[in-house]
Design a protein around this motif. Structure first.
Motif, PDB file in Angstrom:
ATOM      1  N   LYS A  69       0.834  -1.201   0.000  1.00 48.48           N
ATOM      2  CA  LYS A  69       0.000   0.000   0.000  1.00 48.48           C
ATOM      3  C   LYS A  69       0.869   1.252   0.000  1.00 48.48           C
ATOM      4  CE  LYS A  69      -4.008  -2.045   2.100  1.00 48.48           C
ATOM      5  NZ  LYS A  69      -4.007  -3.014   3.154  1.00 48.48           N
ATOM      6  N   ARG A  70       0.400   2.265  -0.713  1.00 47.23           N
ATOM      7  CA  ARG A  70       1.105   3.547  -0.784  1.00 47.23           C
ATOM      8  C   ARG A  70       1.130   4.210   0.587  1.00 47.23           C
ATOM      9  NH1 ARG A  70       1.571   5.744  -5.844  1.00 47.23           N
ATOM     10  NH2 ARG A  70       0.404   4.680  -7.464  1.00 47.23           N
ATOM     11  N   ARG A  71       2.225   4.875   0.870  1.00 45.04           N
ATOM     12  CA  ARG A  71       2.359   5.626   2.125  1.00 45.04           C
ATOM     13  C   ARG A  71       1.307   6.737   2.176  1.00 45.04           C
ATOM     14  NH1 ARG A  71       3.198   5.413   7.223  1.00 45.04           N
ATOM     15  NH2 ARG A  71       4.245   7.206   8.102  1.00 45.04           N
ATOM     16  N   GLU A  72       1.057   7.356   1.040  1.00 47.27           N
ATOM     17  CA  GLU A  72       0.055   8.438   0.980  1.00 47.27           C
ATOM     18  C   GLU A  72      -1.329   7.930   1.394  1.00 47.27           C
ATOM     19  OE1 GLU A  72       3.393   9.240  -1.776  1.00 47.27           O
ATOM     20  OE2 GLU A  72       2.019   7.543  -1.601  1.00 47.27           O
ATOM     21  N   TYR A  73      -1.665   6.703   0.968  1.00 44.42           N
ATOM     22  CA  TYR A  73      -2.954   6.133   1.360  1.00 44.42           C
ATOM     23  C   TYR A  73      -2.984   5.871   2.860  1.00 44.42           C
ATOM     24  CZ  TYR A  73      -6.465   2.672   2.433  1.00 44.42           C
ATOM     25  OH  TYR A  73      -7.505   2.012   3.037  1.00 44.42           O
ATOM     26  N   GLN A  74      -1.891   5.337   3.401  1.00 45.20           N
ATOM     27  CA  GLN A  74      -1.839   5.054   4.830  1.00 45.20           C
ATOM     28  C   GLN A  74      -2.016   6.334   5.648  1.00 45.20           C
ATOM     29  OE1 GLN A  74       1.957   3.089   4.852  1.00 45.20           O
ATOM     30  NE2 GLN A  74       1.031   1.054   4.720  1.00 45.20           N
ATOM     31  N   LEU A  75      -1.379   7.414   5.200  1.00 44.05           N
ATOM     32  CA  LEU A  75      -1.515   8.699   5.901  1.00 44.05           C
ATOM     33  C   LEU A  75      -2.928   9.258   5.760  1.00 44.05           C
ATOM     34  CD1 LEU A  75       1.929  10.289   4.991  1.00 44.05           C
ATOM     35  CD2 LEU A  75       1.231   9.343   7.199  1.00 44.05           C
ATOM     36  N   PHE A  76      -3.527   9.072   4.592  1.00 37.93           N
ATOM     37  CA  PHE A  76      -4.911   9.490   4.337  1.00 37.93           C
ATOM     38  C   PHE A  76      -5.851   8.779   5.317  1.00 37.93           C
ATOM     39  CE2 PHE A  76      -8.942   8.884   1.966  1.00 37.93           C
ATOM     40  CZ  PHE A  76      -9.222  10.194   1.581  1.00 37.93           C
ATOM     41  N   LEU A  77      -5.689   7.462   5.438  1.00 31.14           N
ATOM     42  CA  LEU A  77      -6.503   6.659   6.351  1.00 31.14           C
ATOM     43  C   LEU A  77      -6.264   7.070   7.799  1.00 31.14           C
ATOM     44  CD1 LEU A  77      -8.408   4.274   6.892  1.00 31.14           C
ATOM     45  CD2 LEU A  77      -6.422   2.768   6.770  1.00 31.14           C
ATOM     46  N   LEU A  78      -5.005   7.274   8.159  1.00 24.00           N
ATOM     47  CA  LEU A  78      -4.655   7.683   9.522  1.00 24.00           C
ATOM     48  C   LEU A  78      -5.308   9.013   9.881  1.00 24.00           C
ATOM     49  CD1 LEU A  78      -3.002   7.207  12.109  1.00 24.00           C
ATOM     50  CD2 LEU A  78      -1.106   8.399  10.991  1.00 24.00           C
ATOM     51  N   GLN A  79      -5.282   9.945   8.949  1.00 24.11           N
ATOM     52  CA  GLN A  79      -5.879  11.262   9.180  1.00 24.11           C
ATOM     53  C   GLN A  79      -7.391  11.138   9.452  1.00 24.11           C
ATOM     54  OE1 GLN A  79      -5.747  13.939   5.761  1.00 24.11           O
ATOM     55  NE2 GLN A  79      -4.938  15.532   7.113  1.00 24.11           N
ATOM     56  N   ILE A  80      -8.048  10.279   8.700  1.00 22.30           N
ATOM     57  CA  ILE A  80      -9.485  10.064   8.911  1.00 22.30           C
ATOM     58  C   ILE A  80      -9.739   9.432  10.272  1.00 22.30           C
ATOM     59  CG2 ILE A  80     -11.474   8.700   8.128  1.00 22.30           C
ATOM     60  CD1 ILE A  80     -10.437   9.204   5.237  1.00 22.30           C
ATOM     61  N   ARG A  81      -8.962   8.434  10.627  1.00 19.60           N
ATOM     62  CA  ARG A  81      -9.144   7.746  11.917  1.00 19.60           C
ATOM     63  C   ARG A  81      -8.851   8.679  13.099  1.00 19.60           C
ATOM     64  NH1 ARG A  81     -12.452   4.352   9.949  1.00 19.60           N
ATOM     65  NH2 ARG A  81     -11.606   2.431   9.070  1.00 19.60           N
ATOM     66  N   GLU A  82      -7.830   9.531  12.974  1.00 18.80           N
ATOM     67  CA  GLU A  82      -7.532  10.489  14.046  1.00 18.80           C
ATOM     68  C   GLU A  82      -8.669  11.496  14.209  1.00 18.80           C
ATOM     69  OE1 GLU A  82      -3.718  12.029  12.850  1.00 18.80           O
ATOM     70  OE2 GLU A  82      -2.651  10.604  14.146  1.00 18.80           O
ATOM     71  N   ARG A  83      -9.215  11.953  13.097  1.00 20.25           N
ATOM     72  CA  ARG A  83     -10.337  12.892  13.146  1.00 20.25           C
ATOM     73  C   ARG A  83     -11.543  12.238  13.822  1.00 20.25           C
ATOM     74  NH1 ARG A  83     -12.037  13.595   7.867  1.00 20.25           N
ATOM     75  NH2 ARG A  83      -9.941  14.311   7.383  1.00 20.25           N
ATOM     76  N   GLU A  84     -11.806  10.963  13.502  1.00 16.47           N
ATOM     77  CA  GLU A  84     -12.914  10.238  14.118  1.00 16.47           C
ATOM     78  C   GLU A  84     -12.713  10.113  15.629  1.00 16.47           C
ATOM     79  OE1 GLU A  84     -14.193   7.352  10.364  1.00 16.47           O
ATOM     80  OE2 GLU A  84     -12.891   6.551  11.939  1.00 16.47           O
ATOM     81  N   MET A  85     -11.474   9.863  16.049  1.00 12.51           N
ATOM     82  CA  MET A  85     -11.190   9.743  17.483  1.00 12.51           C
ATOM     83  C   MET A  85     -11.410  11.076  18.198  1.00 12.51           C
ATOM     84  SD  MET A  85      -7.879   7.211  17.641  1.00 12.51           S
ATOM     85  CE  MET A  85      -7.596   7.562  19.362  1.00 12.51           C
ATOM     86  N   LYS A  86     -10.945  12.167  17.603  1.00 13.65           N
ATOM     87  CA  LYS A  86     -11.112  13.495  18.207  1.00 13.65           C
ATOM     88  C   LYS A  86     -12.574  13.860  18.342  1.00 13.65           C
ATOM     89  CE  LYS A  86      -6.754  15.598  16.823  1.00 13.65           C
ATOM     90  NZ  LYS A  86      -6.090  16.572  15.957  1.00 13.65           N
ATOM     91  N   GLU A  87     -13.368  13.455  17.351  1.00  8.93           N
ATOM     92  CA  GLU A  87     -14.793  13.770  17.359  1.00  8.93           C
ATOM     93  C   GLU A  87     -15.597  12.783  18.207  1.00  8.93           C
ATOM     94  OE1 GLU A  87     -15.828  13.878  13.216  1.00  8.93           O
ATOM     95  OE2 GLU A  87     -14.694  15.727  12.863  1.00  8.93           O
ATOM     96  N   GLY A  88     -14.940  11.745  18.717  1.00  4.27           N
ATOM     97  CA  GLY A  88     -15.612  10.774  19.576  1.00  4.27           C
ATOM     98  C   GLY A  88     -16.572   9.855  18.833  1.00  4.27           C
TER      99      GLY A  88
END
Length: 113
Positions: A69-88
């Protein structure tokens, strides 16, 4: 310093000719010295002698048919998951939906070699 020699196994994988890839080495994780069962002495893992024979393990090494998997995709996914965690968010977006979004914007999630 000797130049390393290589050979190919039956699957086209390049194997370095040295004690570490030899049939006659004693199976060990020791990286400083190995015992040669053919010559009955300790040898360096990088040494190669006239008795070298490719080990069964090296004969069975195959070229990978997997994908990375591309690093860019992994960072894209990570950014979404971090946002979900912050928003609860209790239940995050389905990974297949995230992949589809990434692919529609940037192309394949996998690297090409």
């Amino acid at each position: 310093m000797k130049k390393a020699k290589f050979t190919l196994n039956d699957f086209g994988v390049r194997i370095k000719k040295c004690c570490a890839s030899c049939e006659w080495k004693v199976e060990t994780r020791l990286q400083t010295k190995r015992c040669c069962t053919k010559l009955k002495k300790d040898v360096s893992p990088c040494d190669c002698c006239k008795c070298w024979k490719m080990s069964q393990q090296m004969m069975e090494v195959r070229k990978s048919v997997g994908q990375i998997k591309r690093r860019e995709y992994q960072l894209f996914l990570l950014q979404i998951r971090e946002r979900e965690m912050k928003e609860g968010v209790e239940e995050g977006r389905d990974v297949m939906d995230i992949r589809a979004e990434y692919e529609s914007q940037y192309g394949s999630i996998y690297m090409n070699f």
